[in-house]
Design a protein around this motif. Structure first.
Motif, PDB file in Angstrom:
ATOM      1  N   PRO A 317       0.845  -1.204   0.000  1.00  0.00           N
ATOM      2  CA  PRO A 317       0.000   0.000   0.000  1.00  0.00           C
ATOM      3  C   PRO A 317       0.876   1.248   0.000  1.00  0.00           C
ATOM      4  N   ARG A 318       0.357   2.340  -0.532  1.00  0.00           N
ATOM      5  CA  ARG A 318       1.191   3.529  -0.717  1.00  0.00           C
ATOM      6  C   ARG A 318       1.684   4.131   0.594  1.00  0.00           C
ATOM      7  N   VAL A 319       0.857   4.097   1.642  1.00  0.00           N
ATOM      8  CA  VAL A 319       1.300   4.626   2.936  1.00  0.00           C
ATOM      9  C   VAL A 319       2.490   3.832   3.443  1.00  0.00           C
ATOM     10  N   ILE A 320       2.420   2.513   3.293  1.00  0.00           N
ATOM     11  CA  ILE A 320       3.530   1.648   3.705  1.00  0.00           C
ATOM     12  C   ILE A 320       4.758   1.921   2.845  1.00  0.00           C
ATOM     13  N   LEU A 321       4.553   2.050   1.545  1.00  0.00           N
ATOM     14  CA  LEU A 321       5.653   2.312   0.616  1.00  0.00           C
ATOM     15  C   LEU A 321       6.359   3.620   0.986  1.00  0.00           C
ATOM     16  N   PHE A 322       5.590   4.662   1.185  1.00  0.00           N
ATOM     17  CA  PHE A 322       6.158   5.965   1.532  1.00  0.00           C
ATOM     18  C   PHE A 322       6.866   5.906   2.886  1.00  0.00           C
ATOM     19  N   GLY A 323       6.251   5.249   3.860  1.00  0.00           N
ATOM     20  CA  GLY A 323       6.842   5.165   5.195  1.00  0.00           C
ATOM     21  C   GLY A 323       8.146   4.408   5.213  1.00  0.00           C
ATOM     22  N   PHE A 324       8.187   3.259   4.557  1.00  0.00           N
ATOM     23  CA  PHE A 324       9.398   2.440   4.564  1.00  0.00           C
ATOM     24  C   PHE A 324      10.537   3.112   3.797  1.00  0.00           C
ATOM     25  N   ILE A 325      10.232   3.733   2.661  1.00  0.00           N
ATOM     26  CA  ILE A 325      11.290   4.407   1.903  1.00  0.00           C
ATOM     27  C   ILE A 325      11.860   5.574   2.714  1.00  0.00           C
ATOM     28  N   THR A 326      11.005   6.294   3.426  1.00  0.00           N
ATOM     29  CA  THR A 326      11.483   7.380   4.289  1.00  0.00           C
ATOM     30  C   THR A 326      12.386   6.846   5.391  1.00  0.00           C
ATOM     31  N   LEU A 327      11.949   5.776   6.057  1.00  0.00           N
ATOM     32  CA  LEU A 327      12.749   5.199   7.151  1.00  0.00           C
ATOM     33  C   LEU A 327      14.075   4.643   6.637  1.00  0.00           C
ATOM     34  N   LEU A 328      14.038   3.981   5.484  1.00  0.00           N
ATOM     35  CA  LEU A 328      15.268   3.415   4.927  1.00  0.00           C
ATOM     36  C   LEU A 328      16.215   4.518   4.459  1.00  0.00           C
ATOM     37  N   SER A 329      15.665   5.617   3.973  1.00  0.00           N
ATOM     38  CA  SER A 329      16.519   6.746   3.582  1.00  0.00           C
ATOM     39  C   SER A 329      17.246   7.309   4.801  1.00  0.00           C
ATOM     40  N   LEU A 330      16.526   7.463   5.898  1.00  0.00           N
ATOM     41  CA  LEU A 330      17.143   7.965   7.134  1.00  0.00           C
ATOM     42  C   LEU A 330      18.165   6.971   7.677  1.00  0.00           C
TER      43      LEU A 330
END
Length: 403
Positions: A317-330
């Motif tokens: 889901p897009r919320v999960i996609l956005f959240g995980f990419i943000t966390l992995l970027s950090l």
């Protein structure tokens, strides 16, 4: 915290090859999902080249309103529907009343709606729609097409006229443009934005590239014979996903009518969002596992519409996609900022994708305030992955507090 970071860095240095391979695979998975969304969002910006001409014939329509404990909204929705400019003798409204009061049923009949009373052990939209079809057959009512609404849906007076134009031009299945009728809370705003992102990517973008539109559960219409055959093949929960699979297996194209609006109530609180997304997520995976076995044969036959739908259901889901990419970027910035560059780039592409998919009318102060709720919704969506068991087999009623 610093101690754990040092330990993590030491583990990476000792297992450098494993780390790089794992990181590359994870990045590739997210990259494919983001590029998929980006391409369809980009094509959603392409202008439609034509509109369906006025029909030379008007068909007969059965308009079905499955209503489970919907006393609060159903009367208003039916009253609005009867304001259609379409000839009144050419459509009937049939309300499938599941555990609604006698007073509500009486008022619906006074509005000239047909009321089908059901009280089944397993309440589901599929069962309700089957009951409506039985009622139509038993009463020997003749229709050319079926329209499916939700109990809280409102439509414009030209709704049936525009659907009729599409069917006269040869469409067998259509999905209208479902939009929010309420943005009274932060969660409702984000739900409205999510709906429009879906419209841009999975409906408008798909049809611009020659794929079928996704179905969304209401504001959709089907040729009568096609629907009668399909509804008896559908499972009990997630009827829109079931109908998609059944139609796409037969290479039946689903059109998207972006200028025909269905106004739908959005979830207004976090608990409602959690329950609704849990049901949707469970239904998505259930249908994915049920249909994946047919994918090799579909590929051999060149049924790319069906293959595309299964691939779509494989994505986060897009919320999960956005959240995980943000966390992995950090995370990558802490350990190796040079490796984090591609992750931040991927996050930027995803943000650009969303900016293309969100219509201008939703970009306002409400949206800026609602974005603050995203971390909480990300956590709720993530928790849903651990509570999927049984969710696809139960009917979860959405509470309505807006009318």
């Amino acid at each position: 915290m610093e101690q754990y970071l040092i330990m993590g860095q030491e583990w990476i240095h000792k297992n450098e090859s494993i780390w790089f391979i794992t990181e590359a695979v994870v990045f590739l998975v997210f990259l494919v999902s983001v590029l998929y969304l980006f391409i369809f969002a980009l094509f959603s910006l392409k202008k439609r080249k034509f509109n369906y001409p006025s029909a030379g014939k008007k068909y007969r329509y059965a308009v079905l309103f499955p209503a489970y404990k919907e006393d609060f909204v159903i009367i208003n929705s039916v009253r609005y529907f009867f304001e259609q400019a379409f000839p009144r003798e050419l459509y009937d409204v049939i309300v499938i009343s599941d555990q609604m009061t006698k007073e509500t049923n009486r008022k619906l009949k006074e509005l000239s709606a047909h009321v089908v009373n059901i009280n089944l052990p397993n309440s589901s939209k599929t069962n309700a729609l089957r009951a409506a079809m039985n009622y139509i057959e038993e009463n020997k009512m003749n229709f050319d097409a079926i329209v499916i609404m939700d109990a809280d849906n409102l439509v414009d007076p030209d709704f049936l006229d525009k659907i009729n134009d599409a069917f006269y031009s040869g469409c067998a299945a259509v999905q209208t443009h479902r939009v929010a009728k309420n943005t009274n809370t932060n969660v409702a705003v984000l739900d409205a934005v999510s709906e429009e992102i879906n419209n841009s990517i999975f409906r408008k973008g798909h049809t611009r590239l020659g794929f079928s539109s996704g179905l969304v559960g209401s504001g959709m219409a089907f040729e009568y014979g096609l629907f009668r055959e399909s509804i008896w093949k559908a499972a009990h929960v997630g009827v829109d996903k079931q109908l998609e699979m059944i139609l796409l297996k037969q290479n039946i194209y689903i059109e998207y009518l972006e200028n025909v609006y269905t106004y739908d109530e959005k979830v207004a609180n976090k608990s409602g969002f959690f329950r609704q997304r849990r049901r949707w997520l469970a239904t998505q995976f259930t249908n994915l596992f049920a249909g994946i076995g047919s994918m090799p044969l579909a590929m051999l036959r060149g049924n790319w519409d069906y293959c595309n739908k299964l691939f779509q259901w494989m994505m986060f889901p897009r919320v999960i996609l956005f959240g995980f990419i943000t966390l992995l970027s950090l995370f990558m910035t802490w350990f190796d900022w040079t490796m984090s560059i591609k992750w931040w780039g991927l996050l930027l592409v995803l943000c650009i994708t969303f900016s293309m998919a969100i219509p201008d009318y939703l970009v306002d102060r409400k949206l800026r305030n609602a974005i603050l709720s995203l971390p909480v919704l990300f956590v709720l969506m993530f928790l849903n992955f651990f509570r999927l068991r049984g969710a696809s087999k139960e009917f979860i009623h959405t509470e309505h507090k807006y009318n």
